[in-house]
Design a protein around this motif. Structure first.
Motif: not given
Length: 413
Positions: A14-15, A18, A21-22
């Motif tokens: 998930w890190l 994330l 995505a950023l």
């Protein structure tokens, strides 16, 4: 152990998702005044390919020195490089935006991004086997930001050329990693997983050979006098390799070669000559730098490991201090001396104030890079040891099975 594995399952994927995505969102939105179109560049793809091979393949296998940490050495290195390249491109765009300049995505910006991740790879070697994937990802993001800040200070306030600010990557990566390693607990004395085997040493030397072969491209890709930089880098590397075999036999108890010496010292010449590769006009100067770098690396391995590391309670897992740090210090000092001597000869030792001005700013850039690396490395080490990042227990250091799935037991691994 299963609960800890589930915690990594809930954090690492998930890190990474994330962050990706950023990065994708930022790339889509862009900075005002920074173009998101592609541009032509003087950097050629063959040279860029050499640098990529060196950073991903060469350093990935170079770090495969521990007997039970081969999967993590190569796998985590690849993850950090591809994630760090994207972060570096965005950091370069932000730096251009803050300067109020125009920038386009091209081979040069991508090349600088790949070269910047070398600092992360070098720092990873200092904490090899002790930091978990979450800690390594956070370290990558923080270190790249601080490295770009250091480059900005050197280029803006100390008037250091852009390619020379990039060559501080060895210095920054080594001392950032050393400061970072000082914040990690020492492994217990009875833990034997932090040693190498003939198989792991062989893979590490394979990576060393690839780094050695592609190092001239790394030192010459951003400079104007490419041919001179390639020749000087190759000569320095060749002399350091010959000196490594000679000194290894002379310093060992039974007169045999030690693979640890060869693995470290053959690269020292490329680090030392990186600052002045395009400015050296006489081949013998590059050869002397390669010889001195190899001597410093092998003697430093003896002195640092036996005296400095125990006194500071510091465990430099893959020896980045004497492989990259000490030769980088030699190269930075040699650059200042060469510029002052050549400038004095050209001006017949007149206008000494201008020579002193040049020397002062070069020494200032060198000291600023080391100071920033040490301070930010200590700060990052404190950040990485907070409970949220799930620091690994010392009993689980240097073990692939804590992170990777094995279809068999580690018998003979």
């Amino acid at each position: 152990m299963p609960s800890r594995h589930r915690s990594f399952r809930c954090s690492v994927p998930w890190l990474v998702l994330l962050l990706q995505a950023l990065l994708l969102l930022r790339s889509f939105l862009g900075f005002p005044g920074v173009s998101d179109t592609y541009s032509s560049s003087s950097s050629s793809y063959p040279e860029f390919q050499d640098v990529t091979h060196m950073v991903i393949f060469g350093f990935g296998f170079f770090l495969m020195v521990l007997r039970r940490y081969g999967f993590s050495s190569t796998g985590f290195n690849f993850l950090l490089v591809v994630l760090g390249v994207q972060c570096s491109v965005l950091a370069e765009d932000l730096l251009v935006f803050l300067k109020g300049e125009q920038n386009e995505v091209g081979m040069e910006s991508l090349t600088k991004a790949v070269m910047s991740t070398t600092a992360v790879v070098i720092s990873t070697g200092a904490v090899l086997g002790k930091a978990n994937p979450v800690q390594l990802i956070v370290m990558t993001l923080v270190e790249l930001i601080f490295f770009y800040v250091s480059r900005c200070i050197n280029g803006t306030f100390l008037e250091v050329p852009d390619y020379l600010t990039m060559m501080h990557v060895y210095l920054f990566g080594a001392y950032f990693g050393l400061a970072l390693a000082s914040r990690f607990p020492e492994p217990p004395p009875g833990l034997d997983k932090n040693r190498s085997t003939p198989k792991s040493e062989l893979f590490s030397v394979l990576g060393t050979v690839f780094v050695w072969v592609f190092w001239p491209s790394f030192n010459s890709i951003l400079v104007d006098s490419k041919e001179k930089a390639v020749l000087n880098t190759y000569l320095a590397l060749a002399v350091s390799a010959v000196a490594a075999f000679m000194l290894s036999a002379l310093t060992s108890k039974d007169g045999k070669f030690r693979m640890a010496h060869i693995r470290s010292a053959v690269l020292a010449g490329g680090v030392a000559v990186s600052y002045s590769a395009q400015g050296i006009h006489h081949p013998w100067i590059a050869m002397i730098l390669g010889l001195l770098a190899s001597v410093i690396t092998i003697l430093g391995a003896h002195c640092v490991q036996r005296c400095l590391n125990p006194a500071l309670k510091l465990q430099d897992t893959s020896g980045v201090h004497f492989t990259f740090g000490l030769p980088a210090v030699l190269g930075a000092v040699a650059t200042v001396v060469l510029r002052v001597v050549e400038g004095g000869i050209e001006t017949r030792w007149n206008e000494l104030s201008s020579l002193g001005y040049t020397a002062f700013f070069n020494i200032g850039a060198f000291c600023q890079t080391i100071s920033t690396a040490l301070i930010t490395g200590l700060i990052t080490g404190l950040i990485l040891n907070i409970k949220l990042l799930k620091a690994v227990h010392v009993s689980k250091y240097f073990d692939d099975q804590f992170y990777w799935e094995f279809p068999h037991l580690s018998v003979g691994f």
